[in-house]
Design a protein around this motif. Structure first.
Motif, PDB file in Angstrom:
ATOM      1  N   LEU A   3      87.948  57.944 101.664  1.00 48.26           N
ATOM      2  CA  LEU A   3      88.963  57.040 102.180  1.00 48.26           C
ATOM      3  C   LEU A   3      88.956  55.721 101.408  1.00 48.26           C
ATOM      4  N   THR A   4      87.790  55.262 101.012  1.00 51.88           N
ATOM      5  CA  THR A   4      87.698  54.049 100.187  1.00 51.88           C
ATOM      6  C   THR A   4      88.397  54.264  98.856  1.00 51.88           C
ATOM      7  N   LEU A   5      88.200  55.435  98.267  1.00 51.44           N
ATOM      8  CA  LEU A   5      88.873  55.774  97.011  1.00 51.44           C
ATOM      9  C   LEU A   5      90.388  55.767  97.200  1.00 51.44           C
ATOM     10  N   ALA A   6      90.850  56.321  98.317  1.00 51.45           N
ATOM     11  CA  ALA A   6      92.286  56.373  98.594  1.00 51.45           C
ATOM     12  C   ALA A   6      92.872  54.987  98.845  1.00 51.45           C
ATOM     13  N   ARG A   7      92.044  54.046  99.269  1.00 53.22           N
ATOM     14  CA  ARG A   7      92.512  52.667  99.439  1.00 53.22           C
ATOM     15  C   ARG A   7      92.526  51.911  98.114  1.00 53.22           C
ATOM     16  N   VAL A  11      97.283  56.090  92.715  1.00 51.92           N
ATOM     17  CA  VAL A  11      97.645  57.479  92.414  1.00 51.92           C
ATOM     18  C   VAL A  11      96.385  58.324  92.420  1.00 51.92           C
ATOM     19  N   LEU A  12      96.417  59.440  93.139  1.00 50.30           N
ATOM     20  CA  LEU A  12      95.316  60.394  93.127  1.00 50.30           C
ATOM     21  C   LEU A  12      95.862  61.794  92.873  1.00 50.30           C
ATOM     22  N   PHE A  13      95.196  62.522  91.997  1.00 54.36           N
ATOM     23  CA  PHE A  13      95.461  63.936  91.799  1.00 54.36           C
ATOM     24  C   PHE A  13      94.316  64.720  92.433  1.00 54.36           C
ATOM     25  N   VAL A  14      94.649  65.718  93.224  1.00 58.31           N
ATOM     26  CA  VAL A  14      93.638  66.596  93.817  1.00 58.31           C
ATOM     27  C   VAL A  14      93.811  67.962  93.177  1.00 58.31           C
ATOM     28  N   GLY A  15      92.774  68.435  92.497  1.00 60.43           N
ATOM     29  CA  GLY A  15      92.909  69.687  91.755  1.00 60.43           C
ATOM     30  C   GLY A  15      91.623  70.481  91.712  1.00 60.43           C
ATOM     31  N   GLY A  16      91.704  71.637  91.064  1.00 58.55           N
ATOM     32  CA  GLY A  16      90.553  72.513  90.942  1.00 58.55           C
ATOM     33  C   GLY A  16      91.009  73.950  90.809  1.00 58.55           C
ATOM     34  N   LYS A  17      90.046  74.839  90.846  1.00 56.84           N
ATOM     35  CA  LYS A  17      90.315  76.264  90.755  1.00 56.84           C
ATOM     36  C   LYS A  17      91.167  76.721  91.941  1.00 56.84           C
ATOM     37  N   GLY A  18      91.964  77.761  91.741  1.00 61.38           N
ATOM     38  CA  GLY A  18      92.776  78.286  92.827  1.00 61.38           C
ATOM     39  C   GLY A  18      91.929  78.795  93.981  1.00 61.38           C
ATOM     40  N   GLY A  19      92.379  78.521  95.205  1.00 62.05           N
ATOM     41  CA  GLY A  19      91.718  79.055  96.388  1.00 62.05           C
ATOM     42  C   GLY A  19      90.553  78.261  96.923  1.00 62.05           C
ATOM     43  N   ILE A 225      94.005  52.489  88.450  1.00 62.12           N
ATOM     44  CA  ILE A 225      95.197  52.920  89.183  1.00 62.12           C
ATOM     45  C   ILE A 225      95.071  54.357  89.652  1.00 62.12           C
ATOM     46  N   THR A 226      94.587  55.229  88.754  1.00 61.99           N
ATOM     47  CA  THR A 226      94.629  56.675  88.986  1.00 61.99           C
ATOM     48  C   THR A 226      93.243  57.282  88.963  1.00 61.99           C
ATOM     49  N   GLY A 227      93.022  58.238  89.849  1.00 60.71           N
ATOM     50  CA  GLY A 227      91.784  59.003  89.857  1.00 60.71           C
ATOM     51  C   GLY A 227      92.075  60.467  90.114  1.00 60.71           C
ATOM     52  N   ALA A 316      90.268  65.316 108.279  1.00 57.56           N
ATOM     53  CA  ALA A 316      90.419  63.907 107.898  1.00 57.56           C
ATOM     54  C   ALA A 316      89.240  63.073 108.411  1.00 57.56           C
ATOM     55  N   ALA A 317      88.753  63.378 109.624  1.00 54.67           N
ATOM     56  CA  ALA A 317      87.614  62.659 110.178  1.00 54.67           C
ATOM     57  C   ALA A 317      86.369  62.859 109.311  1.00 54.67           C
ATOM     58  N   LEU A 318      86.212  64.068 108.781  1.00 61.43           N
ATOM     59  CA  LEU A 318      85.077  64.359 107.905  1.00 61.43           C
ATOM     60  C   LEU A 318      85.197  63.612 106.582  1.00 61.43           C
ATOM     61  N   LEU A 319      86.420  63.540 106.048  1.00 59.80           N
ATOM     62  CA  LEU A 319      86.637  62.824 104.792  1.00 59.80           C
ATOM     63  C   LEU A 319      86.462  61.326 104.960  1.00 59.80           C
ATOM     64  N   SER A 320      86.700  60.814 106.157  1.00 58.29           N
ATOM     65  CA  SER A 320      86.608  59.376 106.417  1.00 58.29           C
ATOM     66  C   SER A 320      85.174  58.930 106.695  1.00 58.29           C
TER      67      SER A 320
END
Length: 322
Positions: A3-7, A11-19, A225-227, A316-320
């Motif tokens: 959540l600190t990163l999102a603040r 711009v954030l990209f969320v990526g990785g292997k499929g699935g 700006i971006t991560g 979201a609670a876990l990510l926060s």
């Protein structure tokens, strides 16, 4: 804490292997940021969209409000490749009709219809839409969050802005040389150029395209700006692919801001899961050894399906959490 990163980033990209759960993590992070007072634009670039299913809302290429908090909100977009290409080629066609003499309009339109299915058309149109959403999103939202396609597709897209900026620069340089030669020729023969307005419009079009891709490239390579958040599982193949993703992202100048290890098995729920947890620990040790400077968040395997606001609230609670 994610959540600190999102603040901190715009711009954030969320990526990785499929699935591995990219869409779930991106959606929960968007919700957590909105709960924290942020206005979030959540964008799916994956042709096989799951974003609408997770939010239990019909989404399209247009912005749709999917969540509202007291001070924040989440607006979502599923980029539609077909609509993107049609819109892209409509703009190109309008420009070409202005630039070309009327006798060539029919053949130009036929050529554009064929070009819609040509290699590279999808990527070019998709990139235009992503650049457009970044430009708009940075001005209108606190966070633009991209739920991306599997890693190979995403890495290819992220490599394009710099290449297309350079390619457009070469076109402009070529136009400048042609313009100088034409001006010299007109000076010799003493004629006016009837295509001056057309040439000026072509140049404006090329400059606008160059500037848009240049802004996008500067944005995605600016770590303030971006991560990029890499989502993975504690399994051999996802870990190996994640290490490769990080290597390529760093080669592109993109900041790898965080790792999320999704669906961790509990260590106290029977012998089977305890044994699996041990094997996961071995896999994660490789990640820690190679990426010890990248913050890592571990998320547990959850019982419920990750659809609907209640499920996203739990994640979201876990990510926060710290």
């Amino acid at each position: 804490m994610l959540l600190t990163l999102a603040r901190d980033r715009q711009v954030l990209f969320v990526g990785g292997k499929g699935g591995v759960g990219k869409t779930s993590v991106a959606s929960a992070l968007a919700l957590a940021r909105a709960r924290n007072g942020g206005r979030v634009l959540l964008v799916s670039t994956d042709p096989a969209h799951n974003l609408g299913h997770i939010w239990d809302t019909a989404l399209s290429d247009a912005v749709t409000r999917v969540f509202t908090a007291s001070d924040g909100c989440v607006d979502a977009v599923e980029i539609d490749p077909r609509a993107t290409i049609e819109r892209h080629f409509k703009t190109v066609s309008a420009t070409m009709m202005k630039l070309l003499p009327e006798r060539l309009h029919r053949s130009a339109k036929a050529h554009l219809e064929l070009a819609k299915t040509a290699p590279g058309s999808y990527e070019s149109a998709m990139l235009e839409r992503i650049a457009e959403l970044i430009d708009h999103g940075i001005d209108a939202y606190d966070l633009v969050l991209f739920d991306t396609a599997p890693s190979g597709h995403t890495l290819h897209l992220l490599s394009l802005p710099e290449k297309l900026t350079g390619w457009t620069e070469s076109l402009l340089a070529s136009r400048s040389r042609s313009d100088r030669f034409a001006a010299a020729a007109r000076g010799i023969v003493g004629r006016e150029n009837p295509e001056t307005a057309t040439e000026s419009e072509l140049r404006r079009t090329l400059v606008a395209r160059r500037d848009r891709f240049s802004r996008m490239n500067k944005t995605i390579t600016d770590g303030t700006i971006t991560g990029f958040v890499v989502v993975t599982l504690a399994e051999k193949m996802p870990v190996a692919e994640s290490l490769d993703i990080v290597r390529q992202l760093r080669g592109l100048g993109v900041d790898v801001a965080s790792l999320v290890v999704n669906r961790r098995s509990p260590a106290d729920a029977g012998a089977f899961l305890a044994e699996r947890r041990i094997r996961e620990d071995i896999c994660l040790q490789e990640l820690r050894e190679h990426l010890h400077t990248v913050p890592m968040t571990e998320l547990p395997l959850l019982v419920r399906d990750m659809t609907g606001e209640d499920a996203l609230e739990e994640l979201a609670a876990l990510l926060s959490a710290p």
